[in-house]
Design an enzyme around this catalytic site. Sequence first.
Site, PDB file in Angstrom:
ATOM      1  N   GLU A  10      41.854  32.754  35.757  1.00  0.00           N
ATOM      2  CA  GLU A  10      42.493  31.494  36.103  1.00  0.00           C
ATOM      3  C   GLU A  10      42.225  31.272  37.597  1.00  0.00           C
ATOM      4  O   GLU A  10      43.114  31.351  38.442  1.00  0.00           O
ATOM      5  CB  GLU A  10      43.990  31.558  35.804  1.00  0.00           C
ATOM      6  N   HIS A  53      43.669  30.796  29.685  1.00  0.00           N
ATOM      7  CA  HIS A  53      42.945  29.961  30.650  1.00  0.00           C
ATOM      8  C   HIS A  53      41.439  30.254  30.652  1.00  0.00           C
ATOM      9  O   HIS A  53      40.653  29.410  30.273  1.00  0.00           O
ATOM     10  CB  HIS A  53      43.525  30.097  32.061  1.00  0.00           C
TER      11      HIS A  53
END
Length: 483
Positions: free
Chosen positions: A315, A340
Amino acid sequence: MLSSDSSQMIGSSIVLSDKEQQVNDLLMNYKLKEYDEGFNNPGNFLPAVNFFKSKSKIEQSEVFNFIRKLPKGASLHSHDTASVSSEFLYNLTYSDNLYGCVTNERLQFHFFSESMVDNVCKWKLVEQLRQENSSFDDFLKTQLTIIVDDPVKVYPSINDVWSRFMQTFSTLSGLLTYRPVFQSYFYQALKELYEDNVMYLEFRGTLPDVYELNGTIYKAEEVVKLYIDTLQDFKRDYPNFHGARLIYAPSRNVDNETVDNYVVAATKLKELYPDFIAGFDLVGQEDLGKPLIQFIPQLLELAKTNIKFFFHAAETDWIGTSTDMNLFDAVLLNTTRIGHGFGITKHPQILQEVKSRSIAIEISPISNQVLKLVDDLRNHPGAFLIASGYPVVITCDDPSFWGAKALSYDWYMAFMGLSSRESDLKLLKQLAMNSLIYSAMDEEEKSDTFIEWEKQWNQFLEDILKKDVFMKYFGCCSVNNIK
C-alpha cells in the site's frame, strides 16, 4: 487487436442473457452519457476529483444509483471501527453517559456511570459540552472523519493524512469500545451493507478491550463472542443476509515478542471459533510500520495451523522499499488475498504468481485516493489489473472516515474510473461473483451462497426492467424516483 485486448478484461467471458442485455442497454446509456461528458470536460469527471469534493455529485449519478441496486455479493476488506456511515457515528455522540475531553487538540470519549476526576483529562458529559459551547458540534464533527475542504493543503504528504487517520481511530476508541455501542455499531455496519445489497462480510478487527460501565473488561475471546452474538441477532432480523467472518488483524508496528503473543492469540481464537475466524493480517501504515520479513519466524509458526493469511502488502507509491517487498513475503507465505497491493504492477514476477495461484487483490479505490497514493483514479494500477483479468475484488476499507457508506461508492469508482468506457454489466457481474469466489468460505458454503446470489441477481434484473418499462410508458421521472 481490439478484440484480443478486450477479451482479457474481467467479465469478458460472460455471455449476457436477453434480460441482462436489456438491463445492460440501460446501464450503458447512463455510463456513456456521464463518461463522454467527462471526456469533454475532464475537470468534471468524478473519479478524477478528490472524493471529499465529488461525493455529493456521485450521489446524483444514474450509474451510482444503478450500482446501489445491484447485488454485489460480499464485502471482503473493511476495518472494524471505521465501517459505518459518518451520520450514524455522529448520532452515537448523543448516547447517555458519554463523556468527552480534549487533550493535544484531539477529542477523546469514554462512557462513565458518574463524573470522573482525572488530572490528565477533564471529563465532561458531551451533552454539557454542547450546551457550553455553540461551536462544539462543529469541532466534534472534524474529529470523527478525515474530511477537509482542501485536502491538498491540509495533507501535503501521505504521512500527514495517515497521522490524522490514526488520530481518528484513537479518538473513537473510547466511544466504540463501550459494550452496548460496540454491538450496536457492528449491527449497523451489517445493516448498511445489507441495504447496499451486500450479503456477506469479511472484516479486519484488532479485537480491542471492550468495557462496561461497571468496569467489566471483555478480552479478545469474549469480544469475538460479542461479534458472533450480534451477527446472530442480525441474521434473525434479516434472514437473507448470509453471514460474516473476522480476520484477526492487530497492529504491525510492534516488536517480535508482541507478534509471538499474536500467534498464540490467533491460534486459540481459531480453535474456539473455527467458523467465524477467517484468518490473520497485520495492519497500520506500511511505510512507517514493520515489514512482514521482520516477523517471518512467527508467521511460519502460524502457517503450520489452519489459519489463512490476508496480508496488507504494497500500500505504497515506493518501489524496492520494505513496504513494496511485503508483496514478495505475502506471496511466499501463501496469502489468500492481498490487501491493496497498490505496487503490484511494478513486479512482473508477482503478477504471474497472483494469477497462477488465484490470489485475489483487494482494491479500495477511494481509500487509495484520499490516503494520497493516487489523485486521479484513472491512473490507479487497478485499471491494468481489471483490463488484464487478474483476480480482483472491489472493497471499501474505512468508509466512515471519508463519508462513504458500504460498497457502492467504491464500485462506482471502479466502474467509471478504473475500467474502460466500454466495460459494462459483464464487469459488474464478474466482480460480484469474484467477491464470493475469493472469500474465505469453503466450497460447499460458496455453492449455497451462489444460489442465493443468483436469486437476488435475477430479481434485480426483473426490478430494473419493470421500472424501465414504467418510465418509458409514463415518462414522468427518473428510474431512481420510481418506488
